[in-house]
Design a protein around this motif. Structure first.
Motif, PDB file in Angstrom:
ATOM      1  N   PRO A  76     111.326  41.513  67.086  1.00  0.00           N
ATOM      2  CA  PRO A  76     110.614  40.478  66.645  1.00  0.00           C
ATOM      3  C   PRO A  76     110.546  40.409  65.005  1.00  0.00           C
ATOM      4  N   LEU A  80     116.486  44.466  58.929  1.00  0.00           N
ATOM      5  CA  LEU A  80     116.405  45.409  60.075  1.00  0.00           C
ATOM      6  C   LEU A  80     117.340  44.867  61.186  1.00  0.00           C
ATOM      7  N   HIS A  83     106.050  53.514  55.156  1.00  0.00           N
ATOM      8  CA  HIS A  83     105.243  52.205  55.806  1.00  0.00           C
ATOM      9  C   HIS A  83     105.847  51.696  57.250  1.00  0.00           C
ATOM     10  N   MET A  84     106.461  52.823  57.777  1.00  0.00           N
ATOM     11  CA  MET A  84     106.944  52.319  59.269  1.00  0.00           C
ATOM     12  C   MET A  84     105.674  51.778  60.086  1.00  0.00           C
TER      13      MET A  84
HETATM   14  C1  HEM Z   1     106.991  45.037  68.925  1.00  0.00           C
HETATM   15  C2  HEM Z   1     105.781  44.778  68.066  1.00  0.00           C
HETATM   16  C3  HEM Z   1     105.959  45.357  66.617  1.00  0.00           C
HETATM   17  C4  HEM Z   1     107.196  45.198  65.759  1.00  0.00           C
HETATM   18  C5  HEM Z   1     108.385  44.914  66.007  1.00  0.00           C
HETATM   19  C6  HEM Z   1     106.486  45.525  64.179  1.00  0.00           C
HETATM   20  C7  HEM Z   1     107.199  45.867  63.133  1.00  0.00           C
HETATM   21  C8  HEM Z   1     106.664  46.387  62.017  1.00  0.00           C
HETATM   22  C9  HEM Z   1     107.513  46.186  60.680  1.00  0.00           C
HETATM   23  C10 HEM Z   1     109.053  45.961  60.680  1.00  0.00           C
HETATM   24  C11 HEM Z   1     106.645  46.736  60.001  1.00  0.00           C
HETATM   25  C12 HEM Z   1     106.974  47.025  58.519  1.00  0.00           C
HETATM   26  C13 HEM Z   1     107.698  48.453  58.427  1.00  0.00           C
HETATM   27  C14 HEM Z   1     108.580  48.594  56.932  1.00  0.00           C
HETATM   28  O1  HEM Z   1     108.482  48.023  56.044  1.00  0.00           O
HETATM   29  O2  HEM Z   1     108.962  49.788  56.865  1.00  0.00           O
HETATM   30  C15 HEM Z   1     105.314  47.044  60.418  1.00  0.00           C
HETATM   31  C16 HEM Z   1     104.333  47.332  59.610  1.00  0.00           C
HETATM   32  C17 HEM Z   1     102.956  47.406  60.265  1.00  0.00           C
HETATM   33  N1  HEM Z   1     102.498  47.223  61.438  1.00  0.00           N
HETATM   34 FE1  HEM Z   1     103.829  46.475  62.995  1.00  0.00          FE
HETATM   35  N2  HEM Z   1     105.021  45.918  64.393  1.00  0.00           N
HETATM   36  C18 HEM Z   1     104.715  45.628  65.834  1.00  0.00           C
HETATM   37  C19 HEM Z   1     103.461  45.917  66.436  1.00  0.00           C
HETATM   38  C20 HEM Z   1     102.267  46.116  65.908  1.00  0.00           C
HETATM   39  C21 HEM Z   1     101.027  46.631  66.343  1.00  0.00           C
HETATM   40  C22 HEM Z   1     100.984  46.374  67.774  1.00  0.00           C
HETATM   41  C23 HEM Z   1     100.075  46.761  65.388  1.00  0.00           C
HETATM   42  C24 HEM Z   1      98.748  47.286  65.337  1.00  0.00           C
HETATM   43  C25 HEM Z   1      97.951  47.120  66.139  1.00  0.00           C
HETATM   44  C26 HEM Z   1     100.892  46.638  63.981  1.00  0.00           C
HETATM   45  C27 HEM Z   1     100.580  47.368  62.656  1.00  0.00           C
HETATM   46  C28 HEM Z   1     101.234  47.323  61.712  1.00  0.00           C
HETATM   47  C29 HEM Z   1     100.896  47.710  60.291  1.00  0.00           C
HETATM   48  C30 HEM Z   1      99.431  47.846  59.990  1.00  0.00           C
HETATM   49  C31 HEM Z   1     102.142  47.763  59.521  1.00  0.00           C
HETATM   50  C32 HEM Z   1     101.865  48.024  57.801  1.00  0.00           C
HETATM   51  C33 HEM Z   1     102.128  49.392  57.752  1.00  0.00           C
HETATM   52  C34 HEM Z   1     102.129  49.835  56.236  1.00  0.00           C
HETATM   53  O3  HEM Z   1     102.413  49.178  55.475  1.00  0.00           O
HETATM   54  O4  HEM Z   1     101.756  51.185  56.185  1.00  0.00           O
HETATM   55  N3  HEM Z   1     102.138  46.607  64.231  1.00  0.00           N
HETATM   56  N4  HEM Z   1     105.367  46.529  61.828  1.00  0.00           N
END
Ligand code: HEM
Length: 246
Positions: free
Chosen positions: A130, A160, A193-194
């Motif tokens: 996504p 990505l 930031h993963m």
């Molecule tokens: C299939 C589902 C998901 C995908 C594909 C996804 C993908 C991503 C990606 C690509 C990033 C940025 C990482 C980076 O910059 O290196 C991210 C960050 C983040 N995601 Fe997800 N995510 C998903 C589901 C979720 C869920 C279920 C939650 C929480 C309930 C969540 C919370 C966050 C948070 C809080 C960040 C920021 C982390 C930071 O900046 O330190 N994500 N996500």
């Protein structure tokens, strides 16, 4: 887990969808700004309510940390909660919808046994996750990449989806193969930031696909593939709808 009242969820879906579609680097859409504003106002009110009536949920725990003093201020609290609601919503919905679409359009994969669902989730994330780009990064030193000079301090937007189809990392990267042995992929980003919610998203995908395929083994698309519309923004992609019959 977060403690969002059930009755608020349809509205959150509307905001999340609008924001995900409208967000993009350098994009400034007034309608999206309005949704963001309403979303932030909603979060502020939610926090105010939970201050008075805390419960056993993540938002109440974050409020307790903020009230303790010096680890989180109110702006950070609101922004963190809005991010948690938004980041976990649209992305996972899109994984389930696009993943279902991909499984339905690769019926030979569906026949494989349901124990393969966890590995299918990884492959669906790799093949067409996504999130198409991560958050922006800044180069910490001059770097040459494929003949292109990236100077120290430059903003870099890692794609990505492109990395996940790197032929140096994956055999036949444009093929969907739910039995593929994936050592790693970048669908959740990388480094500090993963994605915080990656383990939760994996479980949600696992539960959703297992339940769907077990309960509706005859499920199929009810329209042709050409009638399926994708909405793509720079950093996300999903389906407008997924009509099925069973
Ligand atoms: C299939 C589902 C998901 C995908 C594909 C996804 C993908 C991503 C990606 C690509 C990033 C940025 C990482 C980076 O910059 O290196 C991210 C960050 C983040 N995601 Fe997800 N995510 C998903 C589901 C979720 C869920 C279920 C939650 C929480 C309930 C969540 C919370 C966050 C948070 C809080 C960040 C920021 C982390 C930071 O900046 O330190 N994500 N996500």
């Amino acid at each position: 887990m977060l403690g969002i009242p059930q009755e608020d969820r349809p509205q959150i879906h509307v905001w999340s969808e609008a924001i995900a579609k409208g967000l993009g680097f350098g994009k400034q859409d007034p309608a999206v700004a309005q949704h963001l504003q309403s979303f932030a106002e909603y979060t502020s009110q939610l926090v105010a309510n939970k201050r008075v009536e805390p419960s056993d949920d993540l938002i109440s725990q974050l409020i307790a940390i903020e009230e303790e003093g010096n680890r989180l201020n109110e702006d950070e609290l609101i922004s963190m909660i809005t991010l948690l609601i938004f980041a976990g919503h649209e992305t996972t919905s899109n994984l389930i919808a696009t993943g279902s679409y991909l499984l339905l359009t690769h019926p030979e994969q569906l026949k494989k046994n349901l124990n393969l669902v966890p590995s299918a989730v990884e492959e669906l994330l790799r093949y067409n996750g996504p999130a198409t780009s991560s958050g922006p990064r800044y180069a910490t030193q001059d770097t040459e990449l494929d003949g292109q000079l990236i100077q120290k301090g430059d903003v870099v937007i890692p794609l990505l989806k492109s990395a996940n189809r790197d032929e140096q990392q994956f055999t036949d990267p444009k093929e969907l193969d739910i039995e593929r042995k994936i050592k790693r992929h970048l669908a959740f980003g990388h480094g500090i930031h993963m994605c915080l919610g990656a383990p939760l998203a994996r479980v949600e995908g696992d539960v959703a696909f297992t339940t769907l395929l077990r309960q509706l083994p005859d499920i199929q698309l009810s329209v042709s593939q050409e009638e399926i519309h994708w909405h793509s923004a720079l950093s996300s992609q999903g389906l407008a709808s997924l009509p099925v019959k069973f």
